[in-house]
Design a protein around this motif. Structure first.
Motif, PDB file in Angstrom:
ATOM      1  N   THR A 131       1.286  -1.024   0.015  1.00 34.40           N
ATOM      2  CA  THR A 131       0.105  -0.064  -0.316  1.00 34.40           C
ATOM      3  C   THR A 131       1.033   1.394   0.084  1.00 34.40           C
ATOM      4  N   ARG A 132       2.040   1.088   0.681  1.00 37.15           N
ATOM      5  CA  ARG A 132       2.414   2.194   1.071  1.00 37.15           C
ATOM      6  C   ARG A 132       3.308   2.446  -0.346  1.00 37.15           C
ATOM      7  N   ALA A 133       3.827   1.039  -1.026  1.00 35.37           N
ATOM      8  CA  ALA A 133       4.218   1.529  -2.345  1.00 35.37           C
ATOM      9  C   ALA A 133       3.555   1.733  -3.791  1.00 35.37           C
ATOM     10  N   GLU A 134       2.221   2.150  -3.143  1.00 33.60           N
ATOM     11  CA  GLU A 134       0.846   2.648  -4.119  1.00 33.60           C
ATOM     12  C   GLU A 134       0.480   1.320  -4.911  1.00 33.60           C
ATOM     13  N   GLY A 152       6.274  -0.879 -14.862  1.00 31.36           N
ATOM     14  CA  GLY A 152       6.219   0.757 -13.582  1.00 31.36           C
ATOM     15  C   GLY A 152       5.017  -0.263 -12.093  1.00 31.36           C
ATOM     16  N   GLN A 153       4.498  -1.782 -12.737  1.00 29.73           N
ATOM     17  CA  GLN A 153       3.785  -2.242 -11.187  1.00 29.73           C
ATOM     18  C   GLN A 153       5.196  -2.860 -10.930  1.00 29.73           C
ATOM     19  N   ARG A 154       5.720  -3.957 -11.880  1.00 30.94           N
ATOM     20  CA  ARG A 154       6.576  -4.763 -11.008  1.00 30.94           C
ATOM     21  C   ARG A 154       7.664  -3.841  -9.557  1.00 30.94           C
ATOM     22  N   GLN A 155       7.948  -2.939 -10.661  1.00 27.68           N
ATOM     23  CA  GLN A 155       9.177  -1.729  -9.632  1.00 27.68           C
ATOM     24  C   GLN A 155       8.606  -1.667  -8.718  1.00 27.68           C
ATOM     25  N   ARG A 156       7.552  -1.410  -8.404  1.00 29.73           N
ATOM     26  CA  ARG A 156       6.226  -0.475  -7.033  1.00 29.73           C
ATOM     27  C   ARG A 156       6.574  -1.985  -6.156  1.00 29.73           C
ATOM     28  N   VAL A 157       5.916  -3.392  -6.454  1.00 39.25           N
ATOM     29  CA  VAL A 157       6.736  -4.651  -5.575  1.00 39.25           C
ATOM     30  C   VAL A 157       8.093  -4.356  -5.302  1.00 39.25           C
ATOM     31  N   VAL A 158       9.220  -4.372  -6.435  1.00 40.43           N
ATOM     32  CA  VAL A 158      10.375  -4.743  -5.688  1.00 40.43           C
ATOM     33  C   VAL A 158      10.778  -3.852  -4.541  1.00 40.43           C
ATOM     34  N   ILE A 159      10.247  -1.911  -4.540  1.00 41.93           N
ATOM     35  CA  ILE A 159      10.029  -0.788  -3.852  1.00 41.93           C
ATOM     36  C   ILE A 159       9.968  -1.331  -2.711  1.00 41.93           C
ATOM     37  N   ALA A 160       8.506  -2.177  -2.713  1.00 38.08           N
ATOM     38  CA  ALA A 160       7.589  -2.512  -1.246  1.00 38.08           C
ATOM     39  C   ALA A 160       8.501  -3.477  -1.328  1.00 38.08           C
ATOM     40  N   MET A 161       9.290  -4.953  -1.522  1.00 38.03           N
ATOM     41  CA  MET A 161      10.552  -5.206  -0.486  1.00 38.03           C
ATOM     42  C   MET A 161      11.707  -4.434   0.575  1.00 38.03           C
ATOM     43  N   ALA A 162      11.518  -3.158  -0.874  1.00 35.82           N
ATOM     44  CA  ALA A 162      12.971  -3.105   0.000  1.00 35.82           C
ATOM     45  C   ALA A 162      12.055  -1.773   1.221  1.00 35.82           C
ATOM     46  N   ILE A 163      11.173  -1.347   1.055  1.00 38.56           N
ATOM     47  CA  ILE A 163      11.015  -0.911   2.012  1.00 38.56           C
ATOM     48  C   ILE A 163      10.001  -2.051   3.759  1.00 38.56           C
ATOM     49  N   ALA A 164      10.169  -2.954   3.628  1.00 40.38           N
ATOM     50  CA  ALA A 164       9.112  -3.504   3.909  1.00 40.38           C
ATOM     51  C   ALA A 164       9.318  -3.464   4.827  1.00 40.38           C
ATOM     52  N   LEU A 165      11.001  -3.412   6.020  1.00 41.31           N
ATOM     53  CA  LEU A 165      10.983  -2.833   7.378  1.00 41.31           C
ATOM     54  C   LEU A 165      11.542  -1.465   7.437  1.00 41.31           C
ATOM     55  N   ARG A 166      11.219  -0.714   6.775  1.00 43.83           N
ATOM     56  CA  ARG A 166      11.560   0.304   6.808  1.00 43.83           C
ATOM     57  C   ARG A 166      12.756   0.651   7.523  1.00 43.83           C
ATOM     58  N   PRO A 167      13.835   0.529   6.320  1.00 44.54           N
ATOM     59  CA  PRO A 167      15.503   0.550   6.492  1.00 44.54           C
ATOM     60  C   PRO A 167      16.284   1.701   6.650  1.00 44.54           C
ATOM     61  N   ARG A 168      17.143   1.652   7.246  1.00 40.96           N
ATOM     62  CA  ARG A 168      17.676   2.834   6.994  1.00 40.96           C
ATOM     63  C   ARG A 168      18.044   3.781   5.876  1.00 40.96           C
ATOM     64  N   VAL A 181       8.245   7.527 -19.795  1.00 44.09           N
ATOM     65  CA  VAL A 181       9.187   8.452 -18.882  1.00 44.09           C
ATOM     66  C   VAL A 181       7.428   8.830 -17.973  1.00 44.09           C
ATOM     67  N   THR A 182       6.188   8.858 -18.291  1.00 42.59           N
ATOM     68  CA  THR A 182       5.140   9.255 -16.973  1.00 42.59           C
ATOM     69  C   THR A 182       5.007   8.186 -15.837  1.00 42.59           C
ATOM     70  N   THR A 183       5.697   6.241 -16.238  1.00 48.97           N
ATOM     71  CA  THR A 183       6.148   6.004 -14.965  1.00 48.97           C
ATOM     72  C   THR A 183       7.147   6.362 -14.595  1.00 48.97           C
ATOM     73  N   GLN A 184       8.358   6.519 -14.746  1.00 47.71           N
ATOM     74  CA  GLN A 184       9.308   7.006 -14.682  1.00 47.71           C
ATOM     75  C   GLN A 184       9.446   8.305 -13.315  1.00 47.71           C
ATOM     76  N   ALA A 185       8.164   8.534 -13.748  1.00 44.22           N
ATOM     77  CA  ALA A 185       7.810  10.479 -12.823  1.00 44.22           C
ATOM     78  C   ALA A 185       6.901  10.011 -11.586  1.00 44.22           C
ATOM     79  N   GLN A 186       5.933   8.892 -12.022  1.00 43.56           N
ATOM     80  CA  GLN A 186       5.318   8.805 -10.362  1.00 43.56           C
ATOM     81  C   GLN A 186       6.171   8.141  -9.524  1.00 43.56           C
ATOM     82  N   ILE A 187       6.878   6.755 -10.562  1.00 46.69           N
ATOM     83  CA  ILE A 187       8.056   6.440  -9.149  1.00 46.69           C
ATOM     84  C   ILE A 187       9.156   6.958  -8.509  1.00 46.69           C
TER      85      ILE A 187
END
Lengths: 525, 269, 315
Positions: A131-134, A152-168, A181-187
């Motif tokens: 959800t936090r990764a939209e 773009g959606q897959r990149q959001r999954v990768v981001i969700a994995m990376a931030i799941a434990l709120r790393p520093r 380019v439009t997806t780039q801006a959103q990511i």
């Protein structure tokens, strides 16, 4: 507070030096942009922080992350760090996910590795991360597999994995290079928001100055394994000092000098072209056809440079193949020099059109010598061997190479040189029209600037006509007189390049221009 | 590299032995000397003698010719038919020709070479030619598949598109661009099929579906040795070792070739 | 998913149909008349005609083909020319040896190859890997029937742990049957295990170099965890292909190995049938072997879909 400190980091892979004394600092809540061309060592620096390196890599120096000396930690301690204190997002979202596992399980895995309170708990927290990764599970169920999502959606999954434990610390290695380019801006705005909300340090690695400029607090410019310059992002406008960084900035905004198109006669006429791909055959008959090109009409005049802009899947490649007469069209007509273009058209007509592709590494048969490669289009308009040889030498010299390069194989050339050879191959039959299909997209910015200069020079000298297909508005601005914007198989806007890019009429064009990252203006270079 | 050299050495020894046997063998394999039968290895007979008193070393040297000839011709059949089929299938990807070729392949794959040999033998009687045909037919889909698989990925390359822009047709592109770029792969697959052919020939001869007497053959030597294995084990050991070393040599050679040839292929992929 | 199964089933049926035509045609080419062969030179014309009728040799090619296929569908494989007994019964007796042998060998080969391949891939380039790879080079090069002979020499003639040949029969209990199949199964399994080990290792190494492994490592998985949780399942797809192909090699290989151990399996039956020119038996046994191969490949196709969601989605 310093979160990450890299101090005099040297690294060699199998004895070959990759990093030579890299020193960087990153504070919590700060965004550091690391910029460099291919081979500058920017990605290797990131992997050194993660300590995810090839077996043959040897590091010396110091990497301190959240108070821990990464080079001194053993493998179990590093595994405990990765995912929990530092997360990473990669360039290629299409391959970064395990194709056989649901996205929910893959995000939950990060949680279970470090803080296992059962699968139910992990899935609940995975849903929160998504959800936090939209990518809220209400709209994108966690039982989906990666192939059911877009890039773009897959990149959001990768981001969700990376931030799941709120790393520093979050490291993003070219996170948007493979995206539209439009997806780039959103990511990019997602990454910025997450860093801000969690007070996370973000190390953003990119080849693109403009991408970094919009997001970073501080920047570091790397070349050949060294940081040549670093400081606040305002350096970009207030003045870089190192010659390499100045050259890089200049190349990023380079505008080749051009005479501009004359008003010649119409050389290519495209009218109401429709290209359908038949649907898959299924047990119940055929699925509905996919319409890749939908009623496209335009003219190109002799000596003109026309741009065609659109995101991936908009039909621009299909249109290119139709214009080249490689694929039939279902409706409408394409006429080149007054004759109809179709797959069975004559060789003399074909010889009037040539093409340059995107990937300099995939454009040549690796087993042929350059003379044979460049001479291949003579199949269309046979000439005597000595004439062919002479013309190949002429073409090579025209693109800034030497005639003696004819004897070499393609692997002896760099990416930029290969793209010059591709242009030489396109020139050798002295065609009227050259289609440039993302021809500079795979090149580093400094090489791209040189190739753009070459293209501008050739069109002025030889009176060539270009159809310049690209997703990159900066490049289109630099090299075209007129531009067409394509969306979902249709041309939604056409006009003089300067006018379309400064005063777009169609909402899609506006969205494209708004999404394109731009460099701040100032006394640049 | 050591493995490659060992492989090359083994293959050269076998080829050399087969070549020498054309002009000279220690003892004529047709000559029987019952008085001398079932002798264990001695200086005069390094691999001993069989139940007719024939020199086992000489028979192995002559048998090498049969094995090599059968396997080589079978690889030739497989490549000669399979490679053009694979190229044609890839050039017409998704078309009816591709479909027919691939379905045909699947069908042939359902008949292991031994089953093909059984069918042929049931029809025409046993002979070395049957073994060649059976192994050769089995090789066709192998080469067709390898060729098609590699060719399909080549067809998506921009340089094939460039050749099409240069007005070249599918046949010409297949010959000029695709074939040279799959050649390495075919050489490697060729050595693998060659070694499988040696094994298959031995198996077929062992069950009597291959070369018929008096043509010497490693597989039949093993079949004949079986009843005597408890008192004359050398009759079983040496032909088996000959097969083992030949196949081992070819496999090591194939692996070495792949390592030497493949990096280029990988990089351009 | 249902579509995928339907489509595969359809292609299974087509393959079986074409295979049966090929086998029928191959055997039909044989010159001579089985009936006169069976009765000898001096047979009376009316006895001959009666026998031809009994064997189903009258009628057109198409009639005879349909008769053969129709019979098989009902479990009737015709009557052996030499033994004058139903082929179905003979084949069933022999399958009770050959099929367990092939399955036993496949189980052995998989049980050896999976751990060995995973172990070697995890130690890529190190001593353990080199040793496993060296062993597989030998394993691939050994002719299985020769290996079987050597095992007879050592374990049956020398150590007397196992019988040198023959089959105890299942009526003496499962253990007695398995005991007499153990040496043949090992002989069959070892070369296949060597091949499968190599495939397992290289598929795993390929999978380990994929981007998603890097992603997994960035999450904090150890090398071993990444291998077990992500690489293994992805490596399974090429491995399944080879297991499917191996079953056909094992069935064919069993025919040869049965000869070494004098096992009363399909292999012995088919060679007896060939030398006696009992073509109806040859025809039926070949059809059963090919049926086995095609059905196993069908099962492999289904296994793919179970492993890979992308296949389930398509069709």
């Amino acid at each position: 507070m310093t979160l990450l400190a890299i101090d005099n980091l040297h690294m060699a892979i199998a004895g070959h030096p990759v990093l030579r004394g890299v020193s960087l600092e990153l504070a919590a809540g700060e965004v550091l942009g690391v910029i460099g061309e291919s081979g500058s060592g920017k990605s290797m620096t990131a992997f050194a922080v993660m300590q995810l390196l090839p077996d043959a890599a040897r590091c010396s120096g110091r990497i301190t992350l959240a108070g821990r000396d990464m080079l001194a930690l053993d493998e179990p301690a590093l595994c405990a760090m990765r995912g929990r204190y530092v997360g990473m997002v990669f360039q290629e979202p299409m391959t970064a996910l395990n194709p056989l596992q649901t996205i929910g399980d893959q995000v939950a895995e990060t949680i279970r590795i470090h803080d296992d309170r059962g699968q139910d708990d992990a899935l609940r927290r995975a849903a929160d991360a998504l959800t936090r990764a939209e990518l809220p599970p209400e709209r994108f169920p966690m039982t989906r597999y990666p192939h059911e999502l877009s890039g773009g959606q897959r990149q959001r999954v990768v981001i969700a994995m990376a931030i799941a434990l709120r790393p520093r610390l979050l490291i993003a290695d070219e996170p948007t290079t493979a995206l539209d380019v439009t997806t780039q801006a959103q990511i990019l705005s997602l990454l910025a928001r997450l860093a801000r909300e969690d007070g996370m340090g973000l190390m953003l690695i990119s080849h693109d100055l403009a991408v970094v400029a919009g997001l970073a607090d501080r920047i570091a410019i790397m070349q050949a394994g060294q940081v040549v310059e670093q400081g606040p992002v305002s350096l970009l406008t207030r003045g870089l000092t190192h010659p390499y960084s100045r050259a890089l900035l200049a190349a990023s905004t380079h505008q080749p000098a051009r005479d501009g198109g004359d008003d010649g006669d119409v050389i290519l006429r495209v009218r109401d072209v429709v290209r359908d791909y038949p649907g898959r055959r299924t047990l119940r008959g055929r699925a509905p056809a996919f319409r890749a090109v939908d009623g496209v009409s335009f003219d190109i005049r002799r000596g003109e440079s026309l741009g065609l802009v659109g995101e991936s899947g908009c039909g621009k490649s299909t249109l290119t193949r139709a214009i080249l007469g490689l694929e039939p069209v279902q409706r409408g007509s394409i006429t080149f020099r007054g004759q109809a273009v179709h797959p069975a058209m004559g060789n003399d007509l074909r010889a009037g059109m040539q093409v340059v592709f995107q990937d300099p590494y995939g454009s040549f048969n690796p087993r042929w010598r350059v003379d044979r490669l460049v001479a291949e289009p003579f199949h269309l308009a046979p000439v005597a061997p000595d004439v062919a040889r002479h013309r190949v030498a002429e073409a090579l010299e025209a693109v800034g190479l030497r005639a003696s390069d004819m004897q070499k194989y393609i692997h002896e050339f760099s990416g930029g040189q290969r793209q010059r050879i591709a242009i030489a191959r396109a020139l050798v039959t002295r065609p009227d029209l050259i289609l440039l299909d993302e021809a500079v997209s795979a090149l580093d910015v400094s090489v791209r600037a040189q190739v753009l200069d070459l293209l501008a020079d050739l069109s002025d000298r030889l009176g060539l006509t270009y159809l310049f297909i690209s997703h990159d508005l900066t490049v289109v601005r630099a090299i075209t007189d007129r531009v067409m914007v394509m969306q979902a198989g249709r041309i939604v806007e056409t006009g003089p390049t300067a006018q379309v890019l400064t005063a777009p009429q169609h909402p899609y064009t506006r969205a494209l221009i708004a999404a394109a990252p731009t460099l701040p203006t100032g006394d640049a270079a | 590299m050591i493995a490659f050299r060992l492989g090359l050495f083994l293959v050269l020894v076998v080829l050399g032995a087969a070549a020498v046997s054309l002009v000279w063998v220690p003892q004529d394999v047709g000559a029987m000397a019952i008085a001398n039968k079932l002798k264990p290895p001695t200086l005069a007979h390094p691999m001993g003698t069989d139940h007719f008193g024939r020199d086992v070393l000489s028979m192995i040297m002559v048998g090498a010719r049969t094995s090599i000839a059968v396997a080589l011709v079978a690889v030739g059949i497989g490549m000669g038919v399979g490679v053009p089929l694979g190229l044609a299938a890839a050039a017409n990807r998704g078309g009816w020709l591709d479909e027919i070729i691939m379905r045909g392949n699947d069908l042939v794959f359902a008949f292991p070479s031994l089953v093909i040999a059984i069918l042929i033998t049931a029809t025409f009687g046993p002979s070395a030619v049957n073994a060649i045909l059976a192994i050769g037919i089995f090789n066709i889909p192998v080469f067709a598949r390898v060729t098609r698989g590699a060719a399909l990925s080549l067809w998506t390359r921009d340089w094939v598109m460039a050749a099409r822009v240069a007005g070249k047709g599918r046949v010409r592109i297949s010959v000029e661009h695709i074939l040279p770029n799959v050649a390495n792969l075919l050489i490697v697959q060729g050595t693998i099929q060659f070694s499988l052919g040696i094994l298959a020939e031995a198996g077929l001869s062992y069950v009597g579906l291959g070369a018929q007497p008096p043509t010497p053959s490693w597989g039949r030597m093993l079949a004949e040795s079986q009843t005597m294995i408890s008192f004359a084990p050398h009759l079983a050991i040496f032909p088996g070792l000959a097969i083992l070393f030949t196949v081992l040599g070819l496999n090591l050679l194939g692996d070495g070739l792949r390592d030497a040839l493949d990096p280029r292929l990988r990089r351009s992929r | 998913m249902l579509r995928y199964i339907l489509k595969r089933s359809l292609s299974l049926l087509v393959s079986l149909l074409i295979a049966s035509v090929v086998i029928f045609a191959a055997v039909e080419v044989v010159p001579g008349d089985p009936a006169s062969y069976m009765l000898g030179m001096n047979a009376q014309p009316d006895t001959l005609a009666a026998l031809r009728d009994e064997l189903g040799l009258n009628g057109s090619l198409i009639q005879r083909y349909l008769g053969w296929v129709g019979g098989m569908l009902q479990g009737d494989f015709g009557v052996s020319y030499t033994y004058r007994t139903p082929v179905a019964g003979m084949v069933a007796d022999r399958l009770a040896v050959s099929l367990p042998l092939a399955i036993y060998a496949l189980a052995l080969s998989t049980a050896i190859a999976f751990p060995a391949g995973i172990w070697a891939a995890a130690r890529r380039g190190r001593l353990g890997d080199t040793m496993v790879m060296g062993a597989t080079q030998l394993g691939v090069a050994v002719p299985n029937f020769w290996f079987a002979m050597l095992m007879v020499l050592v374990f049956a003639i020398g150590l007397r742990w196992f019988p040198a040949g023959g089959f105890a029969g299942w009526d003496k209990g499962l253990w007695a049957g398995l005991h007499s199949l153990t040496l043949p199964a090992i002989a069959l399994a070892l070369p296949q295990a060597a091949i499968l080990t190599r495939v397992m290792r290289s598929a795993l190494i390929d999978a380990l170099s994929e981007d998603y492994i890097r992603t997994a490592r960035a999450k904090g998985l150890t090398r071993g965890q990444a291998l077990r949780r992500h690489a293994l399942r992805n490596a399974l797809i090429p491995v399944l292909t080879i297991i499917g192909m191996q079953f056909s090699f094992l069935l064919a290989g069993a025919i040869i190995i049965e000869n070494v151990f004098y096992l009363p399996g399909l292999g012995r039956l088919i060679f007896q049938a060939i030398s006696a020119r009992d073509l109806i038996v040859v025809e039926s046994v070949v059809m059963i072997l090919v049926f086995g191969v095609i059905v196993v490949n069908f099962a492999v196709d289904l296994a793919y879909a179970a492993v890979d969601p992308r296949l389930r989605a398509r069709e």
